[in-house]
Scaffold this active site. Sequence first.
Site, PDB file in Angstrom:
ATOM      1  N   ASN A 149      17.424   8.770  24.085  1.00 15.22           N
ATOM      2  CA  ASN A 149      17.544  10.197  23.716  1.00 15.22           C
ATOM      3  C   ASN A 149      16.202  10.905  23.548  1.00 15.22           C
ATOM      4  O   ASN A 149      16.062  12.075  23.894  1.00 15.22           O
ATOM      5  CB  ASN A 149      18.442  10.365  22.490  1.00 15.22           C
ATOM      6  CG  ASN A 149      17.880   9.718  21.256  1.00 15.22           C
ATOM      7  OD1 ASN A 149      17.222   8.677  21.341  1.00 15.22           O
ATOM      8  ND2 ASN A 149      18.106  10.305  20.114  1.00 15.22           N
ATOM      9  N   GLY A 225      18.590   2.317  18.309  1.00 14.78           N
ATOM     10  CA  GLY A 225      19.687   2.422  19.265  1.00 14.78           C
ATOM     11  C   GLY A 225      21.008   2.454  18.527  1.00 14.78           C
ATOM     12  O   GLY A 225      21.071   2.815  17.345  1.00 14.78           O
ATOM     13  N   THR A 227      24.605   1.314  16.693  1.00 11.97           N
ATOM     14  CA  THR A 227      24.917   0.373  15.608  1.00 11.97           C
ATOM     15  C   THR A 227      25.465  -0.945  16.145  1.00 11.97           C
ATOM     16  O   THR A 227      25.095  -2.023  15.660  1.00 11.97           O
ATOM     17  CB  THR A 227      25.898   1.037  14.614  1.00 11.97           C
ATOM     18  OG1 THR A 227      25.206   2.131  14.008  1.00 11.97           O
ATOM     19  CG2 THR A 227      26.358   0.076  13.537  1.00 11.97           C
ATOM     20  N   THR A 229      24.792  -2.368  18.991  1.00 11.09           N
ATOM     21  CA  THR A 229      23.679  -3.142  19.545  1.00 11.09           C
ATOM     22  C   THR A 229      22.852  -3.741  18.403  1.00 11.09           C
ATOM     23  O   THR A 229      22.409  -4.894  18.489  1.00 11.09           O
ATOM     24  CB  THR A 229      22.767  -2.246  20.422  1.00 11.09           C
ATOM     25  OG1 THR A 229      23.570  -1.477  21.291  1.00 11.09           O
ATOM     26  CG2 THR A 229      21.783  -3.065  21.235  1.00 11.09           C
ATOM     27  N   GLU A 247      16.940   0.969  13.431  1.00  9.85           N
ATOM     28  CA  GLU A 247      17.264   2.400  13.269  1.00  9.85           C
ATOM     29  C   GLU A 247      18.479   2.662  14.135  1.00  9.85           C
ATOM     30  O   GLU A 247      18.382   2.636  15.361  1.00  9.85           O
ATOM     31  CB  GLU A 247      16.085   3.269  13.739  1.00  9.85           C
ATOM     32  CG  GLU A 247      14.784   3.033  13.006  1.00  9.85           C
ATOM     33  CD  GLU A 247      14.847   3.432  11.550  1.00  9.85           C
ATOM     34  OE1 GLU A 247      15.717   4.243  11.185  1.00  9.85           O
ATOM     35  OE2 GLU A 247      14.047   2.906  10.758  1.00  9.85           O
ATOM     36  N   CYS A 281      19.567  11.666  16.948  1.00 11.86           N
ATOM     37  CA  CYS A 281      20.252  10.934  15.873  1.00 11.86           C
ATOM     38  C   CYS A 281      20.287  11.751  14.588  1.00 11.86           C
ATOM     39  O   CYS A 281      21.050  11.446  13.680  1.00 11.86           O
ATOM     40  CB  CYS A 281      19.554   9.605  15.642  1.00 11.86           C
ATOM     41  SG  CYS A 281      17.791   9.810  15.348  1.00 11.86           S
ATOM     42  N   GLU A 460      10.794   3.311   9.096  1.00 14.46           N
ATOM     43  CA  GLU A 460       9.628   3.513   9.944  1.00 14.46           C
ATOM     44  C   GLU A 460       8.790   4.624   9.313  1.00 14.46           C
ATOM     45  O   GLU A 460       9.166   5.207   8.304  1.00 14.46           O
ATOM     46  CB  GLU A 460      10.073   3.905  11.354  1.00 14.46           C
ATOM     47  CG  GLU A 460      10.886   2.820  12.039  1.00 14.46           C
ATOM     48  CD  GLU A 460      11.173   3.134  13.498  1.00 14.46           C
ATOM     49  OE1 GLU A 460      11.831   4.144  13.788  1.00 14.46           O
ATOM     50  OE2 GLU A 460      10.718   2.347  14.361  1.00 14.46           O
TER      51      GLU A 460
END
Length: 481
Positions: A149, A225, A227, A229, A247, A281, A460
């Site tokens: 994204n 990416g 959830t 994954t 994340e 996101c 992060e």
Amino acid sequence: MLIQNYINGAFVAPVRGMYIDNFEPATGEVYSQIPDSDEEDVALAVEAAETAFAEWSVCGAETRSLWLEKLAEGIRKHFDMFAEAESKDNGKPISLAQRVDIPRAISNFEFYAKAITQFSSNAHYMENKAINYTLRQPLGIVGCISPWNLPLYLFSWKIAPALAAGNTVIAKPSEITPMTAYLLSKVCDEISFPKGVLNIVHGLGTNAGQAIVAHPKVKAISFTGGTSTGEKIASIAAPVFKKLSLELGGKNPNIIFADCDYEKMLQTTVQSSFANQGQICLCGSRIFVERPIYEKFKKDFVERVKQLIPADPNKKETKIGAVVSASHMEKVLSYVELAKEEGGVVLVGGYRYNPEGRCANGWFIAPTVIEGLSAFCRTNQEEIFGPVVTIMPFDTEEEVLSYANSTKYGLAAILWTNHLARSQRMAQHLHCGIIWVNCWLIRDLRTPFGGVKSSGVGREGGFDALEFFTEPKNVCIYYGE
Ligand code: NAD
């Protein structure tokens, strides 16, 4: 155009010689191919990163800082090329890539070039006995895996702190948007970045991505990416106690009280709903409006959304581009159908849009607003990640908090109110990692970034990322008698 892996400072073809098609979302046509890498390519990258670690980890923060500045400078030098590539690869309006994606990628490198020179560790003095000091050492080889994204923005958001802290990196961009990561490897080549320090392996998540996660010499994974994954990655990394920063997805509430600055709220809510076609996101996809202004908001909001006509992303006046892939378009549209089944009324949009000309076969969706749904139905609980929002009225703080906190996600929330005490109360009780009050998407790179519940683990940003990418080691020196 054939994209290649960047391993040990060289452009290399995938070992098996297999490639995947890369599409331009605005036209639906293939315009390049990327390596379909697997564990053999990852093994080569690990070998290069292991050798490079010996020097990179001890060359000193000042030296690493200078290299990060050169990377930032290299992107800036080719700014237009990067912005055009991001827009073409992702479908996002060129103006957005120019205003947000590429400038923020540059600032990620610049920020960590500075941050690492200010990163320090603790000492703990024990009177008359001993002194402890904590070393903060790089982990070794780390894996950075990013989504489609905000391709270069999120790729660099991981790579920059990982490199700054003295690690060597195996990075994999999304196979859906590989182009700007490839251009970054071109910049590395142009500035003669030390070989093996940053290795970029392209390919599918289930193939190249999983090989990075599973490799025993990769000490940590920083992943952004979906959830599901994230769950998969955690299930591979957890049994070997690999350090993880995850994340993940979100379903952010946008909570609007009647006492807000109405015009500013309306303008920003259009942005926070549909920027990047709703594929950020941090977008607010569930809009809760206090009842006294609900009808007015509905009328004004729908009026503004009607004016958002998707168009060719490479035109400078375009505000809404294409969604990223055919399968994503189908997924988003299937949620519109689900919303109708659940009793929702589509107020605007809700269909595939076909612009005229070059983009007639592109993957566009008309920005969509839906009302009439319960806060607890699937449409309001599952991540859609496209240009689709729902609007719902509420009466009390307690009620809207119960709606806002009801999903499994907890990434961000947006709050519109001029009542200071209320904003404090709400901020304390919302279950999420990031809250914007009377604004959206203001980013200070020093602040912790991340979510709670199924939106992820870890933070992060700022020194949090430098702490993630280093291992604390305490040294205790006894000096008593
Ligand atoms: P995705 O999970 O499908 O893919 C993300 C990356 O992981 C890609 O590079 C992919 O190739 C790789 N991958 C896929 N399967 C893998 C596996 N088994 N092992 C290792 N790597 C694997 O996500 P996406 O569709 O690219 O991105 C959209 C999602 O990302 C949304 O859910 C969105 O909310 C989330 N997102 C979260 C944040 C955040 O900061 N929390 C930011 C942006 C996007």
